[in-house]
Design an enzyme around this catalytic site. Structure first.
Site, PDB file in Angstrom:
ATOM      1  N   ASP A 126      -9.379  13.488   1.778  1.00  0.00           N
ATOM      2  CA  ASP A 126      -9.280  12.333   1.433  1.00  0.00           C
ATOM      3  C   ASP A 126      -8.299  12.326   2.577  1.00  0.00           C
ATOM      4  O   ASP A 126      -7.073  12.874   2.979  1.00  0.00           O
ATOM      5  CB  ASP A 126      -8.752  11.104   0.523  1.00  0.00           C
ATOM      6  CG  ASP A 126      -9.739  10.485   1.107  1.00  0.00           C
ATOM      7  OD1 ASP A 126     -10.153   9.849   1.342  1.00  0.00           O
ATOM      8  OD2 ASP A 126      -8.633   8.843   0.264  1.00  0.00           O
ATOM      9  N   HIS A 133      -3.314   0.487   8.509  1.00  0.00           N
ATOM     10  CA  HIS A 133      -3.453   0.721   6.931  1.00  0.00           C
ATOM     11  C   HIS A 133      -2.098   1.655   6.525  1.00  0.00           C
ATOM     12  O   HIS A 133      -1.396   1.340   5.863  1.00  0.00           O
ATOM     13  CB  HIS A 133      -4.677   1.354   6.230  1.00  0.00           C
ATOM     14  CG  HIS A 133      -4.806   1.898   4.478  1.00  0.00           C
ATOM     15  ND1 HIS A 133      -4.354   1.026   3.483  1.00  0.00           N
ATOM     16  CD2 HIS A 133      -4.680   3.173   3.947  1.00  0.00           C
ATOM     17  CE1 HIS A 133      -4.468   2.079   2.837  1.00  0.00           C
ATOM     18  NE2 HIS A 133      -4.293   3.025   2.853  1.00  0.00           N
ATOM     19  N   GLN A 240      -0.417   4.446  -9.385  1.00  0.00           N
ATOM     20  CA  GLN A 240      -0.256   5.774  -8.244  1.00  0.00           C
ATOM     21  C   GLN A 240       1.688   5.996  -7.597  1.00  0.00           C
ATOM     22  O   GLN A 240       1.682   6.717  -7.429  1.00  0.00           O
ATOM     23  CB  GLN A 240      -0.733   4.622  -7.213  1.00  0.00           C
ATOM     24  CG  GLN A 240      -1.229   5.509  -5.825  1.00  0.00           C
ATOM     25  CD  GLN A 240      -2.184   5.253  -4.547  1.00  0.00           C
ATOM     26  OE1 GLN A 240      -2.374   4.178  -4.688  1.00  0.00           O
ATOM     27  NE2 GLN A 240      -1.700   5.506  -3.054  1.00  0.00           N
TER      28      GLN A 240
HETATM   29 CA    CA Z   1      -8.430   6.919  -0.012  1.00  0.00          CA
END
Ligand code: CA
Length: 415
Positions: A126, A133, A240
């Site tokens: 990824d 972002h 996270q």
């Molecule tokens: Ca991602």
């Protein structure tokens, strides 16, 4: 291109598209299929009538549980098959008896066919390639004045994800649990995630392998990319933010990622090429490229509460990507890392410049500080139980539409 099969103007599945997927065909099992309008075409059925004999494809080449072997035959073969299908289904191309026979042997209503996971994904990577972002996340979690880390404009930052939990659209996923450290406590607690998020991404499918030790240049990168899918990289933000230091995301991102069932080829996306954002400072030679390497793909995210209608929460576009797929692949292999057929590379969350184009709830609600009001008057800071998140993607130009269909996932309460 007009077809003798009905294709509505708003359909993603025009004759210009011809994507590939795996359908569960009644009486035949798992077969390679394509879709035209709302009609699924079973390529094994077409092969049984001999339409692919002259290019050396047998019925058994299409009776497959995944597309990997088909993809490994090369982009040129897939291109020939696309062309044969486009010619065959073109208006006035078949006799009445031919049409009747193919309807009986190979055509199905899309509502009657379950689409399956199209790939055996060996490895999944990824990236983090949208500058909007990366900037938004940097502003929220680090320093608004120095939102982008020093490496960001020099390398397409990425991490290795987990392939086993990549699932096809329509799969239901339970809310994950894990260790969370609330801001107002000294010690972590164990809890279902309270910040379940989507990440609006696309992913590209590797169509050709490179030998361990060899690199793929930006000039040859597209020969190695078979096509693209929509990709929802589900993320648990509270898990996270506690776990990601210093090695990056782990359990917050490996519980499920959702792909659309149809792989749209780069050939089908060719008319929608465009340039990407200007890259400054200039990148090192191995990341430089020629020509237009971005694609103008409209992206949408909808949330559908259990007992209410869906509403669009994000409208973005793949063209905003700072780092393109050719650069991502060149970077991935510059150290000699070998890619294999069926590997997936996620784009990273695709946010645009406007607040409505942000590609995650984290950004859309600015870490939950600006909730979204849904049509049923309920609020969303993140994704609630029994919400369905639906991603759409399509290209449109000069009256031609090529789309991906949808990647949908329903979130169930924790197990
Ligand atoms: Ca991602």
């Amino acid at each position: 291109m007009k077809s003798w099969i009905e294709i509505k103007a708003e359909s993603d599945f025009s004759l210009e598209n011809i994507p590939f997927g795996i359908g569960l065909i009644p009486g035949s099992g798992k077969c390679i299929c394509t879709r035209i309008g709302n009609t699924i075409v079973n390529l094994a059925g077409m092969a049984r009538l001999g339409y692919f004999d002259h290019i050396g494809f047998k019925v058994s080449d299409f009776e497959k549980p995944v597309l990997n072997d088909f993809i490994a035959k090369g982009k040129k073969s897939a291109c020939k098959i696309r062309t044969i299908i486009q010619d065959f289904f073109l208006e006035n191309s078949c006799s009445d008896s031919e049409m009747a026979l193919i309807r009986q042997m190979a055509l199905h209503e899309s509502s009657e066919i379950q689409m399956l996971m199209p790939l055996q994904v060996g490895d999944y990577t990824d990236f983090y390639s949208s500058i909007e972002h990366a900037t938004n996340v940097g502003m929220m979690f680090r320093d608004p004045a120095n939102a982008l880390l020093p490496n960001w404009r020099h390398i397409p930052v990425g991490y290795h994800g987990r392939a086993s939990s990549i699932v096809v659209s329509g799969t239901e996923i339970h809310r994950p649990k894990g260790e969370i450290k609330p801001a107002n406590t000294d010690l972590p607690v164990f809890s279902p995630t309270m910040q379940l998020d989507f990440e609006l991404e696309t992913a590209f499918v590797i169509g050709k392998e490179n030998t361990l030790g060899d690199s793929i240049s930006t000039a040859e990168a597209e020969d190695y990319i078979f096509g693209m899918v929509l990709f929802n990289d589900l993320s648990a933000r509270d898990i996270q933010s506690w776990e990601y230091v210093p090695l990056g995301p782990f359990l917050s991102k490996n519980f499920a990622s959702v792909i659309s069932p149809w792989i749209v080829t780069l050939d089908a996306l060719e008319p929608f090429r465009c340039s990407g954002p200007e890259q400054l400072p200039e990148v090192l030679p191995y990341l430089q490229f020629n020509g237009e390497r971005n694609f103008d793909i409209n992206l949408r995210v909808q949330i559908k509460p259990e007992n209410s209608e869906e509403t669009i929460v994000s409208k973005s576009n793949f063209k905003y990507m700072y780092w393109n797929m050719s650069q991502q692949l060149a970077h991935h292999t510059i150290n000699g890392c070998n890619m294999r057929v069926g590997d997936l590379c996620g784009s990273g969350t695709i946010s645009g410049p406007d607040a409505e184009s942000f590609g995650s709830m984290l950004e859309l609600t600015w870490k939950g500080t600006k909730p979204i009001i849904m049509p049923d008057r309920s609020e969303r800071k993140f994704i609630n139980d029994n919400d369905t998140v639906i991603m759409h993607g399509f290209c449109e130009k000069d009256g031609i539409r090529v789309g991906f269909g949808e990647a949908a996932v329903k979130i169930l309460p924790e197990k």
